[in-house]
Design a protein around this motif. Sequence first.
Motif, short mmCIF file in Angstrom:
data_model
loop_
_atom_site.label_atom_id
_atom_site.label_comp_id
_atom_site.label_asym_id
_atom_site.label_seq_id
_atom_site.Cartn_x
_atom_site.Cartn_y
_atom_site.Cartn_z
N UNK A 39 0.84 -1.30 0.08
CA UNK A 39 0.14 0.08 -0.10
C UNK A 39 0.67 1.25 0.09
N UNK A 40 1.79 1.11 -0.76
CA UNK A 40 2.94 2.34 -0.93
C UNK A 40 3.89 2.42 0.18
N UNK A 41 3.89 1.50 1.10
CA UNK A 41 4.81 1.74 2.31
C UNK A 41 5.96 0.73 2.15
N UNK A 42 7.16 1.11 2.06
CA UNK A 42 8.17 0.32 1.69
C UNK A 42 9.22 0.10 3.05
N UNK A 43 9.59 -1.20 2.95
CA UNK A 43 10.33 -1.58 4.21
C UNK A 43 10.61 -3.09 4.32
#
Length: 693
Positions: A253-257
């Motif tokens: 959902x667009x959150x990278x890690x």
Amino acid sequence: MRQIARTTLALLTLLTPLPLWAGPEAMTYEEARHLVSRTGFGAAPDEISAMVGKSYADGVAEILAAVQTTPQHPMPAWVDDWAYPTDQIWALGNTASDLFFANRWMDIATMQKWWLREMIETPSPLTEKLVLFWHDHFATNAGRHEDPQWAAHQNRLFRTHAVGNFADLAAGILEDPGMLVFLTNTENDRVAPNENLAREFLELFTLGEGRSYTEDDVVQAARALTGHTVDHFGARNYIFDPEAHDHGIKTILGDTGRHNADDLPRIVMQDPAFGPFIVERLWQTFVSNAPDPDEVSRLTDIWRAADWEMNPLLQAMFLSEAFWEAENRGTLVKSPVDLMVGSVRSLGITVPYLDDLNWALGDLGQELFFPPNVGGWPEGTDWVNDATASARATMLTYMLGYDSEPRDAAGLMMMQPQAASALATPAPKDLAIGQTLVIEASKWGEGSGSLAVTLFDVSFGSHRWRSITFGAEIQAPDEMEFSLHVSDCVPDCFTRWHQQTPDPFGWLWFHSRQIQQNTTDWMTDADRVLLSALMGHFPDIIASTTGQRAWTEGTGSGSGFSLQEAQIAAQSVASFGAETLGTPQGQLLLAAAPPAALGLGGINVSGMSADEVDRYVEEREAALNISATPRYQYQDAAAWLNAVKAGGYDSLRAQSALLALPLPTEGQRMERYSSDPEALIRHIVLSPYYQLN
């Protein structure tokens, strides 16, 4: 004229069930009934009367303040006992295994009846309605895992967070063993990701189908959930397996890690699309079948501003205009639980046999702990068709005829539990074992092979542990590899090893050379003494397992040890232990573990025939019944009717207490029942309008 006016006013007072005042500052009888029944199960006349005249805000605040995080009645004691050795019980043979799983199903039925009693007797019906809501929302079918302890722990999770923070609830469900097994996340690893839990978490648990997320988000969320599994060997708890986890970069959902399950609730709940789906489901439970988009948006904003705390959201929903609008009353079809439990509470009926009510709910399609699939139970009008309409009427008729007299229990002579053998008080160095389960006995050659046993209910020194599994691969008298499953005894054993080389599954492996060469700095002196006892007593431990499956199946085929051969192999382990660690400094104490700890229903199954097992099951089922008595009771139908404080004729008063909508005009000519309150109540309860809330 004055006399006519007075007569007309008196007649209106009799015919009008509503007080002449109404609205947010003073609830009418109908409004009070609406609030009580929508936020719980049914509404007894006394419950309704207690709300009449209060403001909407005060009534809602009172109901929310009563929500409990702990149940009215404690769960059965076995819920918090040691986890049953589900995946190893087969070692004791067919009789024990059959009885074990029969007891598992009876324990699940006990939990069903416990929860029904809670619904009926609770002073906070909203608590139970929310627990049921979350159980339906995060649907898990207990038939998939057959573990009553997991079912109970999940119910406790929903109860603890019923009006708490949704993020905490979502995080809890991602570590719930029942859910991890139900949606096969136990098969989700970095080599072969399994998308089931990830998909349902986005689609059914948080965002809603087709809202914001993409197929790639499902794939990436599945990668985040790799390695989140259950330890089936020890106490069957949630564990994180780092070797099975995909530690790579993921974009969800667009959150990278380098995300894992701990990150998923935060990622989802910070997405702008989160909120409306949950609000809509709550709306359909408490307000109407058709959520108002503007109201959903408003309530979502309130929820977001409250950092996803449930209490402010529920308060805003219960105080919304839509909740109180007359056109939204009588629009919700009662689920079987709403119908049956609500009837018991509304009419003040004592249920002497919750087995009957539990059976009725299963017949009507809403068996607790068994939603049909991950989507939960049917909703709205899907609850009613030709077959279920007839079944509902039948069940209500039966319920109205409940007899509080106890059933004839003649002939129910419960088999008396056999007490465990008396266990002498262990000395500090004694090794006490409640039950040994042989889980491997593979023969490779003369005197070589693999032996492994799980010791259940272990006492040593000042410690008592659920289990220790000890295994030895014997290649030669001085060439062995040992295994220990110690997750149940950490941190009281092998703590240094656990800190140096932690294994998420609790396995410790070491070779005989490590002991011979004294390269065992991961062992403390206390660990050496414990290991010496395990090795030194190994032949006697094996000798105590006569009749177990390892020796009764496959013996002499060349693939497995016989009991006598296993004892010879075990002697090699004992001799090695004596040479390297010293002989045991205490005795071996063997006794049957308390059968309840093994989940075997309080009896010693040794030597039981199939007929005895069947008879035990039948009699235990009969003995496990419990009853339930609602908070408000009425001596008879006349007393119930007298407790209804609405105005009007008896037929109208009864309708005000029992129906969200009055019967049609042609159905109001019921004064022929005025001399028979029981017939009046029966007529209303069996009308189609009673099915609506």
